[in-house]
Write an enzyme that holds these catalytic residues in place. Sequence first.
Site, PDB file in Angstrom:
ATOM      1  N   ASP A  78     -12.740 -11.759  15.716  1.00 36.88           N
ATOM      2  CA  ASP A  78     -11.322 -12.082  15.864  1.00 36.88           C
ATOM      3  C   ASP A  78     -10.742 -11.329  17.054  1.00 36.88           C
ATOM      4  O   ASP A  78     -11.179 -10.223  17.379  1.00 36.88           O
ATOM      5  CB  ASP A  78     -10.536 -11.703  14.597  1.00 36.88           C
ATOM      6  N   ASP A  80      -7.010  -9.999  18.523  1.00 39.57           N
ATOM      7  CA  ASP A  80      -5.585  -9.769  18.311  1.00 39.57           C
ATOM      8  C   ASP A  80      -4.948  -9.360  19.629  1.00 39.57           C
ATOM      9  O   ASP A  80      -5.596  -8.757  20.501  1.00 39.57           O
ATOM     10  CB  ASP A  80      -5.358  -8.676  17.269  1.00 39.57           C
ATOM     11  N   ASP A 178      -4.323   3.305  12.998  1.00 39.32           N
ATOM     12  CA  ASP A 178      -5.043   4.215  12.115  1.00 39.32           C
ATOM     13  C   ASP A 178      -6.143   5.011  12.814  1.00 39.32           C
ATOM     14  O   ASP A 178      -6.059   6.232  12.928  1.00 39.32           O
ATOM     15  CB  ASP A 178      -5.608   3.449  10.910  1.00 39.32           C
TER      16      ASP A 178
END
Length: 528
Positions: A78, A80, A178
């Site tokens: 994926d 982003d 994170d």
Amino acid sequence: MIKKFIDKLLGKTAPGTGRGKHRFGKREDVPASEHGIDPELVDRRAAEVVRTLQQAGYEAYIVGGAVRDLLLGLKPKDFDVATNATPEQVKGLFRRAFIIGKRFRIVHVVHGRGREHEVIEVSTFRAYLDNTAAEQVSGNEKTSKAALAGMQHAVDASGRVLRDNVWGPQDEDATRRDFTINAMYYDPGTQVVVDYHKGIQDARKKVIRMIGDPATRYREDPVRIIRAVRFAAKLSGVGFTIEPKTAAPLVQSQALLADVPQSRMFDEMLKLLQTGHAIATIEQLKKLGLASGIYPLLDVVVERAGTSFVSASLADTDRRVGEGKPVAPSFLLACVLWQDVKTQWDRRLAQREHPFPALQSAIDDVFDQRIGDVSGRGKLAADMREIWVMQPRFEKRVGTTPFSMVTHLRFRAGFDFLRLRADVGEVDEALADWWQEFQLADEARREDMIDQVREEQKQRQRKNQPVVRRVPKPAAPAAGGEAPGADDVPDGAADGPESDAGAPKKRRRRRRKPAGGGGEGGSPAPDA
């Protein structure tokens, strides 16, 4: 030291920035000659989204796990994009774009249609805000929907972030993320990687490290515990490990997951098992002391991962993901919970219930006990039910059943389930081989296969049928004493040639019911 303490107490910040500069990393622009990313691995549609935003005057980068995988020479699954454009501004630049989410508002930009479509997730740079200064609600995300309606940044009593929709600069957005290896930004146009927290160095050292204090970051969003496990499982194959300081609070922070909505936990569990590293995930959970207590259904998976059937299903899922084939959560969960269904089904059959209603009741009970009421259960449960209900139908290979089976929408999933059962010895492998051939055969061959099965069934029935030996019954005495027979024939007749022909007629008479009148099989008349 005293000056820093006074500045902090008075809320003073570093001159010229308006923010305490110790909170945010130093920006490093790393050129292609140093990071070595292959531009051929970059998805052209993601690059097109970045280019469209930049041409409109906004900052835009590929961000997160895609950059990490590109640095490692892996092709990301994926892509982003992060930008300083607001969700409304992003939506206005693309024909097929949709704003989704409340907790984190993002935009899905859709390319293509049908099965070939791809979604590029675009998020706006978020500000790094002190959670102690955020708006607080007494409940959690599920129980405080009304209170959260007008809030942009809110936390619950434990410090968990329930809303995070305050926009900010790129360096704050990087600090809000994170792990260091997920906080890098890549510009496909200039091929520059922007790094604030030494993510490239950690990628080279193969270390998974939390940005900021790990215990605090887990408290802000307990799902980061699951993300740490997922990244460790995914990257363990190339030598990555979790930094000891990042791993230390995992077990004690596990209790925080109880406040996360069940639907979100269910989705995170599926990510653990369907990213192509299910077996490695089970190993990491055991290694980190998280084998139980994260989510009840995940506990069942870990507990049964050592059984032959569930182990085979996990390995099959990893194989399909590695080959780029689609995987369905319904299939994997059907494999994990088949033991429960079969046990309850067998118990009902032992109580002499009808097989089909007994199977349906067993399935309903397992759904209630193991899955509960989670978002999306309806579609998931329907697919799992069809896979299970097909299994006894595979035993029926005559009549019209085989033809209707191969046209069933879920036939392939049901057959793959049967094949796994055959691989572990739960059913005869010949049965799976027959269905493998039947689904690929033409019409004439299918008819021949069904005829062959029918003939084999007849032969088994004849072979298993008990042999009945007929014993002649004695003639019943007639009214008045003796039954008419050889003794009624005069002595002279017994010595004549008719005596040999008379005996067989008597035997036929004893086997058949007496018929009115004379004729063949009747009693011979005595001589006048």
